[in-house]
Write an enzyme that holds these catalytic residues in place. Structure first.
Site, PDB file in Angstrom:
ATOM      1  N   GLY A  44      45.908  44.740  34.758  1.00 17.01           N
ATOM      2  CA  GLY A  44      44.762  44.220  34.027  1.00 17.01           C
ATOM      3  C   GLY A  44      44.053  45.318  33.249  1.00 17.01           C
ATOM      4  O   GLY A  44      43.695  46.346  33.808  1.00 17.01           O
TER       5      GLY A  44
ATOM      6  N   GLY B 256      41.210  44.815  31.573  1.00 21.03           N
ATOM      7  CA  GLY B 256      39.817  44.418  31.345  1.00 21.03           C
ATOM      8  C   GLY B 256      38.919  45.586  31.723  1.00 21.03           C
ATOM      9  O   GLY B 256      39.357  46.730  31.794  1.00 21.03           O
ATOM     10  N   PHE B 257      37.657  45.288  31.995  1.00 20.12           N
ATOM     11  CA  PHE B 257      36.718  46.365  32.309  1.00 20.12           C
ATOM     12  C   PHE B 257      37.142  47.116  33.572  1.00 20.12           C
ATOM     13  O   PHE B 257      37.193  48.345  33.584  1.00 20.12           O
ATOM     14  CB  PHE B 257      35.311  45.802  32.479  1.00 20.12           C
ATOM     15  CG  PHE B 257      34.703  45.371  31.172  1.00 20.12           C
ATOM     16  CD1 PHE B 257      34.307  46.307  30.246  1.00 20.12           C
ATOM     17  CD2 PHE B 257      34.562  44.024  30.863  1.00 20.12           C
ATOM     18  CE1 PHE B 257      33.748  45.927  29.037  1.00 20.12           C
ATOM     19  CE2 PHE B 257      34.011  43.624  29.663  1.00 20.12           C
ATOM     20  CZ  PHE B 257      33.604  44.571  28.741  1.00 20.12           C
ATOM     21  N   GLY B 258      37.505  46.365  34.644  1.00 19.01           N
ATOM     22  CA  GLY B 258      37.878  47.023  35.896  1.00 19.01           C
ATOM     23  C   GLY B 258      39.086  47.934  35.732  1.00 19.01           C
ATOM     24  O   GLY B 258      39.058  49.107  36.088  1.00 19.01           O
TER      25      GLY B 258
ATOM     26  N   VAL C 100      52.258  40.017  35.165  1.00 23.34           N
ATOM     27  CA  VAL C 100      52.637  40.273  36.560  1.00 23.34           C
ATOM     28  C   VAL C 100      52.716  38.939  37.297  1.00 23.34           C
ATOM     29  O   VAL C 100      51.768  38.163  37.304  1.00 23.34           O
ATOM     30  CB  VAL C 100      51.624  41.200  37.252  1.00 23.34           C
ATOM     31  CG1 VAL C 100      51.936  41.301  38.749  1.00 23.34           C
ATOM     32  CG2 VAL C 100      51.641  42.570  36.603  1.00 23.34           C
TER      33      VAL C 100
ATOM     34  N   GLU D 205      23.850  31.299  26.004  1.00 18.52           N
ATOM     35  CA  GLU D 205      24.057  32.066  24.776  1.00 18.52           C
ATOM     36  C   GLU D 205      24.854  31.253  23.762  1.00 18.52           C
ATOM     37  O   GLU D 205      24.544  31.223  22.571  1.00 18.52           O
ATOM     38  CB  GLU D 205      24.771  33.385  25.099  1.00 18.52           C
ATOM     39  CG  GLU D 205      23.871  34.363  25.841  1.00 18.52           C
ATOM     40  CD  GLU D 205      24.562  35.673  26.186  1.00 18.52           C
ATOM     41  OE1 GLU D 205      25.760  35.647  26.546  1.00 18.52           O
ATOM     42  OE2 GLU D 205      23.902  36.727  26.104  1.00 18.52           O
TER      43      GLU D 205
ATOM     44  N   ASP E 240      36.318  40.776  38.877  1.00 19.43           N
ATOM     45  CA  ASP E 240      36.163  39.363  39.229  1.00 19.43           C
ATOM     46  C   ASP E 240      37.082  38.936  40.361  1.00 19.43           C
ATOM     47  O   ASP E 240      36.821  37.959  41.061  1.00 19.43           O
ATOM     48  CB  ASP E 240      36.461  38.476  38.002  1.00 19.43           C
ATOM     49  CG  ASP E 240      35.316  38.499  37.004  1.00 19.43           C
ATOM     50  OD1 ASP E 240      34.377  39.295  37.216  1.00 19.43           O
ATOM     51  OD2 ASP E 240      35.362  37.732  36.031  1.00 19.43           O
TER      52      ASP E 240
ATOM     53  N   ALA F  73      30.648  42.277  34.019  1.00 19.72           N
ATOM     54  CA  ALA F  73      31.299  43.479  33.505  1.00 19.72           C
ATOM     55  C   ALA F  73      30.822  44.768  34.193  1.00 19.72           C
ATOM     56  O   ALA F  73      31.653  45.580  34.619  1.00 19.72           O
ATOM     57  CB  ALA F  73      31.087  43.571  31.994  1.00 19.72           C
TER      58      ALA F  73
END
Lengths: 418, 418
Positions: free
Chosen positions: B16, B18-20, B84, B175, B305, B321
Site C-alpha cells: 500500500g 497510501g499515507f501509512g 496483493v 465537505e 485504516d 490520514a
C-alpha cells in the site's frame, strides 16, 4: 425584435463541437437565428495537443474545455450532449437515440475517425490518439507496459514489451515519436532504475519514401535526422500489413516483435457520412459545393474533416484544424447570407502552412511559403498552439506544465488510470 | 558495505502506497534494509481532497502523484505495481497474481474500502469517492445527470434526476455536500440556463442525531447551519435502508425520489485483512499490539485504516490520514530497532484534531483542544492541506485551481469522461 419582424427565426443545428462546429457556432452567435450545437461529449477537445496527453505531458483537463462554458455568453446558442445517429435530408431532421431534431439549416462537423484501411488485426490491437479517452488509454498503456517489463525476466519478451511501433510519418506520428522518446529516455529512465531502458525501441513506420509527406523535402530530412538523434528508428517505404499480440507484420520484411502498435496512419470521415446516401470522395469525405453545402441540399453544410473540396489547383483541402475553423466560419457566413436572401460566397482556403514540433527545442515550419527549422520553429509552434488553446485558464495551466517539463526534464502526468 | 558487514540485508515489504505505506517507506529510506513498496496503482492518492475531484474542483492529476518519482531518490526503496492477493504468515511471503514475494518484515497498509453494512441494493447503486476512479466517475455522473435533465420533459422525473442524496454526516459527506451545492447553484447555473436548477435538491442524511459525530457540538451545529444556508437539506437521525434506480429508501420515512445516491457512511478494512486469519475488530480492522505488529507475528506490522488499536483512554485510534502517517513512521522505527536488536516502542497517537471545510470561506476546526469556525478555520484547512500535498508542482497547480475557482466562481474541471 428583428427576429420577429423577419418572421420565425431560422433554426440552425450544428453537429460536432470540434473546430468546425465551434467556429460555425461562433459565426452565428448573436445573430437572428436559433442555434443548437450537438456533441457526444460535453467538451471541446484541442486535438493538435492530444499526442501530448498520450505522452503524459499534459493532463486531459488541460486540452479539453466544457462546451457549455464556451457558448455560455452566446444567448442564441444552446448545447445538447447526444450522439447523432441519422440524418433525414428529405424531412430536414436528424435523430439521436432519444430525440428527433428538426432543422432549417444543418452544419455537419462530426470530424473523422481512425482509418485502418481494412486491416482488421490492426484495428483490434492498435492504440490511437484520436480523442481524449484513447489518448489517456495510450498514456496508461505506455506506463503499464513498463511496469510489466519490470517483472519480465525473459530478455526477449522484455524487449518486445519495450518496443513501440508508431505507424504514420505525418505530423502526429512524428510529434508523438519524438515526445515518446523523450518520455522514455529522459524522464522514465529516472523512475525505472531496474529497467535496461537502453533496450527500448521506438520505430516510426511510414509507407511513403519520406516523412511529413507534402512538406518541404529539406524539412522532412531535418525531421528524420532529429528523430534519429533522439533514438527513434525511422523506417520509410515500409508498410504495416497486420498485427498479432506480440508482433507487427510488415510487407516484404521480417515482423517486428512489439507489444504496442500506435496507429496514426490515416483518418476517414465520421460514419455519419456513410449513412447519408450522398456522394463521397476518398476516405468517405462528403463532396460539397464551393459554397460548402451539399449539391442537392443547399440547407445542409459540411465542414472540416468530414467535407471534401478541392482548391483551384485541384488539390483536396487538408483535414487540419485551420481548414475546419475557416470552413466553419464560412458556413456560418453563408447561412446568414442565405437567410437574408443574399448570394452565397465560395470558400477560399487560406493555407496557414504547417508546423511540426520534434521534441525539445526542435521543430519544422512551412509558413507563408517560407520554411524554418530548429529552435525558432519550435518556439513559433509553442506560441501558436498556446494562443489557439481555448480558455485563458487552460493556457495558463498548459504553460505551467510545459515550463515544468522543460525545466526539470519531467512529465507532469504519469498516472495509470484503469 | 555496512549492509554486508551486518550480514544479509533485511527485506521489508510494504503493501500500500497510501499515507501509512508511504511514510513507512520514508522512515526506512537510506537505512540498511531493502524495501519493496507495492501498490495496485502507480500513484499515491491524496485522499482528503478526493471529494474536490468528485465536485470538479480539482483534476485527478492534481491530487495523485507517481509513486516511482516519490521513491526515486531513495536508493534502497523499489516499487512494484501489483495487487496483493494473499499473505502467508507462516512462510513469510505474499502472493500477487504473478509473483511470490518473500519478506523478513511486512508492513500492511492496504487501507480501507467502502462499507455498505450489508445493504446490497445500495452497494449496487451508490456512488463513492473512495479512490481516484470512483471520484472521477462521480464527477461525470453529476454532470451527465444534468445533461439528461435538460432533455427530460416530465417535471417529476426531472426532479428525481436533480436530487442528490448524500449518506454520511462525517467530514467527507459534509465537505462534498457543501461543494456540490456550490457547484450546482453557483457554477452550473450559468451553464444550464434551460434548467430550473432551483428545483435541484441536495439531501445530506446522517443516522446520528448530529453532524460530524465526535466533534464539538457547537461546531456540528455551525456546520449544519452553514450547509442549510447553502441550500442543503440536512436530515439527522435518519437511516438509509436501501435504494432502487429511482428512489432512496429510508427507515420509518417515505422514500426520496432520487437518481443519485452518494455513500460516505462508513469504511471497512481492505479485504486482505479478512484473508489473513487473524483477530479482527469492528469494521474488519486487524488488532495489533501497542508496537503495531500482529500479536503472534512480530515481523508483521499493520498501520492506517487497516489496523485496530485503542488509545490509553480505550478509544479506537481514528481512521484518518494523520494516524496512518504517524503509524507508518512508527512501524519503520520499530522495524529498524528490531533489526538492531533494540526493544520496540509502543505507538502513541498525537491527535492533530479535525478540520472540515464547508464550502467557500467556511470551515470548522478542532485543533489542540481549541475550536475555531468560519473564515479562519477555512483558511487553516486550505494551508494545511496545501502543505501536506505531495509534490511542489501539484501544490502549485492545486493553488492555481483553487484561486481560479474562488475568484471567478468557476469549476476548473467539468468533463464527462466515459
Amino acid at each position: 425584435m428583428a427576429g420577429q419582424a423577419t418572421g420565425k427565426r431560422a433554426r440552425v443545428v450544428i453537429v460536432g463541437a470540434g473546430f468546425g462546429g465551434l467556429w460555425a457556432a461562433k459565426g452565428l452567435a448573436g445573430h437572428d437565428v436559433d442555434v443548437l450545437l450537438i456533441d457526444r461529449n460535453n467538451f471541446h477537445t484541442f486535438v493538435p495537443l492530444l499526442y501530448q496527453v498520450a505522452a503524459g505531458e499534459l493532463a486531459p483537463e488541460q486540452i479539453a474545455y466544457p462546451v457549455r462554458s464556451i457558448v455560455r455568453r452566446q444567448g442564441n446558442v444552446r448545447f445538447l450532449m447526444a450522439e447523432v445517429e441519422r440524418v433525414d435530408l428529405e424531412a430536414r431532421c436528424l435523430y439521436t437515440r432519444e430525440d428527433r431534431i428538426p432543422y432549417d439549416y444543418l452544419v455537419l462537423a462530426a470530424g473523422s475517425v481512425t482509418n485502418y484501411f481494412g486491416l482488421e488485426s490492426v484495428a483490434q490491437r492498435a492504440w490511437t490518439m484520436k480523442d481524449l479517452s484513447s489518448a489517456v488509454a495510450l498514456r496508461s498503456r505506455v506506463l503499464e507496459i513498463l511496469e510489466r517489463a519490470v517483472r519480465e525476466e525473459d530478455p526477449r519478451r522484455r524487449q518486445a514489451l519495450l518496443t513501440f511501433v508508431i505507424v504514420g510519418g505525418g505530423p502526429t506520428g512524428v510529434e508523438f515519436a519524438a515526445t515518446l522518446a523523450e518520455l522514455i529516455w529522459q524522464v522514465l529512465v529516472k523512475d525505472y532504475p531496474e529497467l535496461p531502458l537502453t533496450e527500448a525501441r521506438i520505430i516510426l513506420v511510414e509507407a511513403m519514401p519520406s516523412l511529413l509527406p507534402g512538406m518541404h523535402p529539406e524539412l522532412a530530412a531535418y525531421a528524420r535526422e532529429t528523430l534519429e538523434q533522439k533514438g527513434v528508428e525511422v523506417r520509410l517505404g515500409t508498410m504495416v500489413i497486420g498485427a498479432s499480440d506480440h508482433e507487427v507484420l510488415l510487407k516484404d520484411q521480417p515482423p517486428i516483435a512489439a507489444e504496442t502498435l500506435v496507429w496514426t496512419a490515416g483518418v476517414r470521415a465520421n460514419d455519419l457520412a456513410d449513412r447519408m446516401g450522398v456522394e463521397q470522395a476518398r476516405g468517405g469525405r462528403v463532396v460539397v459545393t464551393p459554397e460548402l453545402h451539399l449539391p442537392s441540399y443547399p440547407e445542409v453544410y459540411v465542414v472540416g474533416d468530414m467535407a471534401y473540396q478541392e482548391d483551384p489547383a485541384g488539390r483536396p483541402i487538408p483535414q487540419v484544424a485551420p481548414a475546419a475553423i475557416q470552413q466553419g466560419s464560412h458556413a456560418a457566413r453563408n447561412i446568414l447570407r442565405a437567410i437574408r436572401g443574399e448570394a452565397l460566397l465560395p470558400f477560399q482556403y487560406r493555407d496557414m502552412g504547417t508546423m511540426v514540433v520534434i521534441g525539445r527545442n526542435r521543430g519544422v515550419a512551412h509558413v507563408f511559403g517560407r520554411t524554418a527549422r530548429g529552435f525558432l520553429a519550435w518556439l513559433a509552434w509553442l506560441i501558436v498552439h498556446l494562443l489557439r488553446l481555448i480558455g485563458f485558464r487552460n493556457r495558463l495551466l498548459v504553460l505551467t506544465n510545459w515550463a515544468w517539463n522543460y525545466l526539470f526534464y519531467e512529465r507532469a502526468v504519469r498516472l495509470i488510470l484503469k
